[in-house]
Design an enzyme around this catalytic site. Structure first.
Site, PDB file in Angstrom:
ATOM      1  N   ILE A  54       1.665  -3.070 -14.194  1.00  0.00           N
ATOM      2  CA  ILE A  54       2.202  -2.669 -12.680  1.00  0.00           C
ATOM      3  C   ILE A  54       2.559  -4.097 -12.098  1.00  0.00           C
ATOM      4  CG2 ILE A  54      -0.360  -2.182 -12.703  1.00  0.00           C
ATOM      5  CD1 ILE A  54       1.000  -1.208 -10.021  1.00  0.00           C
ATOM      6  N   SER A  55       3.254  -4.296 -11.432  1.00  0.00           N
ATOM      7  CA  SER A  55       3.713  -6.605 -11.206  1.00  0.00           C
ATOM      8  C   SER A  55       2.292  -6.814 -10.609  1.00  0.00           C
ATOM      9  CB  SER A  55       4.954  -6.532 -11.200  1.00  0.00           C
ATOM     10  OG  SER A  55       5.556  -5.504 -12.000  1.00  0.00           O
ATOM     11  N   GLN A  56       2.335  -8.003 -10.400  1.00  0.00           N
ATOM     12  CA  GLN A  56       1.747  -8.678 -10.215  1.00  0.00           C
ATOM     13  C   GLN A  56       2.258  -8.632  -8.494  1.00  0.00           C
ATOM     14  OE1 GLN A  56       1.490 -13.038 -10.978  1.00  0.00           O
ATOM     15  NE2 GLN A  56       0.005 -13.000  -9.266  1.00  0.00           N
TER      16      GLN A  56
END
Length: 207
Positions: A54-56
Protein backbone atom coordinates in the site's frame (compact mmCIF):
# COMPACT_ATOMS: atom_id res chain seq x y z
CA UNK A 1 -4.09 10.13 13.56
CA UNK A 2 -5.54 11.08 10.19
CA UNK A 3 -5.29 14.79 11.03
CA UNK A 4 -1.66 14.30 12.03
CA UNK A 5 -0.97 12.57 8.70
CA UNK A 6 -2.57 15.46 6.79
CA UNK A 7 -0.40 17.93 8.74
CA UNK A 8 2.69 15.94 7.82
CA UNK A 9 1.72 15.96 4.13
CA UNK A 10 1.25 19.74 4.28
CA UNK A 11 4.70 20.07 5.82
CA UNK A 12 6.12 18.01 2.95
CA UNK A 13 4.63 20.39 0.37
CA UNK A 14 1.23 18.93 -0.52
CA UNK A 15 -1.21 21.85 -0.86
CA UNK A 16 -4.06 20.41 -2.94
CA UNK A 17 -6.98 20.76 -0.54
CA UNK A 18 -9.21 18.19 -2.26
CA UNK A 19 -6.45 15.58 -2.04
CA UNK A 20 -5.74 16.42 1.61
CA UNK A 21 -9.44 16.32 2.45
CA UNK A 22 -9.76 12.87 0.86
CA UNK A 23 -6.76 11.50 2.75
CA UNK A 24 -8.15 13.00 5.95
CA UNK A 25 -11.49 11.26 5.38
CA UNK A 26 -10.53 7.75 4.22
CA UNK A 27 -9.94 5.19 7.01
CA UNK A 28 -6.56 3.89 5.85
CA UNK A 29 -6.40 1.55 8.85
CA UNK A 30 -9.15 -0.55 7.27
CA UNK A 31 -6.54 -1.78 4.79
CA UNK A 32 -4.33 -3.13 7.60
CA UNK A 33 -4.55 -6.19 9.82
CA UNK A 34 -5.47 -5.21 13.37
CA UNK A 35 -1.96 -5.84 14.71
CA UNK A 36 -0.55 -3.27 12.27
CA UNK A 37 -3.07 -0.48 12.83
CA UNK A 38 -0.40 1.75 14.40
CA UNK A 39 1.33 1.82 11.00
CA UNK A 40 -1.73 2.97 9.07
CA UNK A 41 -1.25 6.71 9.45
CA UNK A 42 2.51 6.80 9.26
CA UNK A 43 3.83 8.32 6.05
CA UNK A 44 5.34 5.15 4.69
CA UNK A 45 4.53 2.27 2.37
CA UNK A 46 3.51 -1.04 3.91
CA UNK A 47 3.50 -4.61 2.54
CA UNK A 48 0.22 -6.25 1.58
CA UNK A 49 -0.47 -9.61 -0.09
CA UNK A 50 1.40 -11.13 -3.04
CA UNK A 51 4.54 -9.03 -2.74
CA UNK A 52 2.70 -5.73 -3.25
CA UNK A 53 2.49 -2.64 -1.04
CA UNK A 54 0.00 0.00 0.00
CA UNK A 55 1.72 3.16 -1.20
CA UNK A 56 3.19 5.82 1.07
CA UNK A 57 0.53 8.52 1.67
CA UNK A 58 2.87 11.22 0.37
CA UNK A 59 3.29 9.30 -2.89
CA UNK A 60 -0.50 8.86 -3.21
CA UNK A 61 -1.00 12.59 -2.63
CA UNK A 62 1.83 13.61 -4.96
CA UNK A 63 0.66 11.48 -7.87
CA UNK A 64 -2.98 12.47 -7.40
CA UNK A 65 -2.05 16.16 -7.33
CA UNK A 66 -0.12 15.78 -10.62
CA UNK A 67 -3.22 14.29 -12.28
CA UNK A 68 -5.21 17.52 -11.72
CA UNK A 69 -8.46 15.57 -11.26
CA UNK A 70 -11.69 17.52 -11.58
CA UNK A 71 -15.14 16.27 -10.59
CA UNK A 72 -16.27 13.95 -13.37
CA UNK A 73 -12.79 13.36 -14.80
CA UNK A 74 -12.47 9.90 -16.33
CA UNK A 75 -9.35 8.39 -14.78
CA UNK A 76 -7.60 5.06 -15.41
CA UNK A 77 -5.59 3.64 -12.53
CA UNK A 78 -2.99 1.02 -13.39
CA UNK A 79 -2.45 -1.17 -10.32
CA UNK A 80 -5.43 -1.40 -8.00
CA UNK A 81 -3.37 -3.02 -5.25
CA UNK A 82 -5.06 -2.55 -1.90
CA UNK A 83 -7.57 -0.09 -3.35
CA UNK A 84 -6.47 2.87 -1.19
CA UNK A 85 -5.37 5.05 -4.10
CA UNK A 86 -8.65 4.24 -5.85
CA UNK A 87 -10.56 5.51 -2.80
CA UNK A 88 -8.68 8.82 -2.92
CA UNK A 89 -9.44 9.27 -6.61
CA UNK A 90 -13.14 8.47 -6.25
CA UNK A 91 -13.41 10.66 -3.16
CA UNK A 92 -12.19 13.71 -5.10
CA UNK A 93 -14.69 13.12 -7.89
CA UNK A 94 -13.01 10.87 -10.46
CA UNK A 95 -15.02 8.48 -12.61
CA UNK A 96 -12.49 5.73 -12.07
CA UNK A 97 -11.52 2.61 -13.97
CA UNK A 98 -8.93 0.61 -12.02
CA UNK A 99 -7.07 -2.39 -13.40
CA UNK A 100 -5.08 -5.00 -11.47
CA UNK A 101 -2.82 -7.73 -12.86
CA UNK A 102 -3.29 -10.06 -9.88
CA UNK A 103 -6.81 -11.44 -9.61
CA UNK A 104 -6.77 -12.16 -5.88
CA UNK A 105 -5.68 -8.61 -5.04
CA UNK A 106 -8.45 -7.19 -7.21
CA UNK A 107 -11.10 -9.36 -5.59
CA UNK A 108 -10.03 -8.30 -2.09
CA UNK A 109 -10.04 -4.63 -3.13
CA UNK A 110 -13.45 -4.98 -4.76
CA UNK A 111 -14.90 -6.37 -1.54
CA UNK A 112 -13.32 -3.66 0.61
CA UNK A 113 -14.34 -0.72 -1.60
CA UNK A 114 -17.89 -1.99 -1.91
CA UNK A 115 -18.06 -2.13 1.89
CA UNK A 116 -16.72 1.44 2.06
CA UNK A 117 -19.23 2.70 -0.49
CA UNK A 118 -16.80 3.38 -3.36
CA UNK A 119 -17.83 2.02 -6.75
CA UNK A 120 -15.14 2.36 -9.43
CA UNK A 121 -15.09 0.04 -12.44
CA UNK A 122 -12.77 -2.87 -11.66
CA UNK A 123 -10.84 -4.69 -14.38
CA UNK A 124 -8.53 -7.68 -13.98
CA UNK A 125 -5.83 -7.75 -16.63
CA UNK A 126 -2.59 -6.39 -18.02
CA UNK A 127 -2.44 -2.74 -17.00
CA UNK A 128 0.52 -2.03 -19.25
CA UNK A 129 -1.96 -2.33 -22.14
CA UNK A 130 -4.38 0.12 -20.54
CA UNK A 131 -8.10 -0.46 -20.90
CA UNK A 132 -9.30 0.38 -24.39
CA UNK A 133 -12.92 -0.42 -23.56
CA UNK A 134 -13.42 2.80 -21.58
CA UNK A 135 -10.86 5.03 -23.34
CA UNK A 136 -10.06 7.85 -23.84
CA UNK A 137 -9.16 9.11 -20.37
CA UNK A 138 -8.70 12.56 -18.87
CA UNK A 139 -5.88 11.12 -16.81
CA UNK A 140 -3.97 7.89 -16.26
CA UNK A 141 -2.08 7.06 -13.07
CA UNK A 142 0.37 4.16 -12.84
CA UNK A 143 1.11 2.91 -9.32
CA UNK A 144 3.97 0.58 -10.26
CA UNK A 145 7.44 1.20 -11.65
CA UNK A 146 7.79 0.77 -15.40
CA UNK A 147 10.95 0.29 -17.51
CA UNK A 148 9.50 2.53 -20.24
CA UNK A 149 6.25 4.39 -20.93
CA UNK A 150 3.76 1.94 -22.51
CA UNK A 151 2.54 3.35 -25.84
CA UNK A 152 -0.97 2.03 -25.20
CA UNK A 153 -1.35 4.41 -22.28
CA UNK A 154 -0.36 7.42 -24.37
CA UNK A 155 -2.76 6.32 -27.10
CA UNK A 156 -5.66 6.12 -24.61
CA UNK A 157 -5.09 9.61 -23.22
CA UNK A 158 -7.32 12.54 -24.21
CA UNK A 159 -5.82 15.73 -25.58
CA UNK A 160 -4.88 17.80 -22.55
CA UNK A 161 -4.83 14.73 -20.32
CA UNK A 162 -1.99 13.72 -18.01
CA UNK A 163 -0.25 10.36 -17.67
CA UNK A 164 1.53 10.11 -14.31
CA UNK A 165 3.97 7.21 -14.24
CA UNK A 166 7.17 6.23 -12.40
CA UNK A 167 9.82 5.11 -14.92
CA UNK A 168 13.21 3.60 -14.17
CA UNK A 169 14.76 0.34 -13.04
CA UNK A 170 13.49 -2.23 -10.53
CA UNK A 171 14.70 -0.22 -7.50
CA UNK A 172 14.33 3.48 -8.33
CA UNK A 173 12.18 5.50 -10.70
CA UNK A 174 11.64 9.11 -11.76
CA UNK A 175 8.05 10.33 -11.58
CA UNK A 176 6.96 11.57 -14.99
CA UNK A 177 3.95 13.62 -15.99
CA UNK A 178 3.24 13.33 -19.70
CA UNK A 179 0.64 15.63 -21.27
CA UNK A 180 -0.90 15.06 -24.69
CA UNK A 181 -1.06 18.18 -26.85
CA UNK A 182 -3.58 19.04 -29.58
CA UNK A 183 -1.10 18.01 -32.30
CA UNK A 184 -0.71 14.59 -30.52
CA UNK A 185 2.79 15.48 -29.32
CA UNK A 186 3.72 14.75 -25.71
CA UNK A 187 5.30 17.13 -23.23
CA UNK A 188 7.24 15.63 -20.32
CA UNK A 189 7.81 16.87 -16.78
CA UNK A 190 10.16 14.98 -14.47
CA UNK A 191 10.02 14.87 -10.69
CA UNK A 192 11.96 13.37 -7.78
CA UNK A 193 12.97 9.77 -7.29
CA UNK A 194 10.44 7.22 -6.03
CA UNK A 195 10.47 3.48 -5.45
CA UNK A 196 7.52 1.32 -6.56
CA UNK A 197 6.88 -2.37 -7.00
CA UNK A 198 7.36 -3.34 -10.66
CA UNK A 199 4.66 -2.97 -13.31
CA UNK A 200 3.87 -6.43 -14.65
CA UNK A 201 2.63 -7.24 -18.14
CA UNK A 202 3.53 -7.38 -21.79
CA UNK A 203 4.81 -3.79 -21.86
CA UNK A 204 6.11 -3.74 -18.29
CA UNK A 205 8.43 -6.09 -16.46
CA UNK A 206 7.75 -9.71 -17.37
CA UNK A 207 6.19 -11.77 -14.60
Amino acid sequence: MRRALVRKLREKGISNESVLDAIGKIPRHWFFDDIFVDHAYQDKAFPIAEGQTISQPYTVAFQTDLLEVKSGSKILEIGTGSGYQACVLVEIGAELVTIEYKKNLSLVAQKMLKYMGYTPKFVIGDGSLGCEKFAPYDGIIVTAGAPTVPQALIDQLKVGGHLVIPVGDMKLQKMLRLTKQADQSITKEEYSNFSFVPLLGDDGWKK
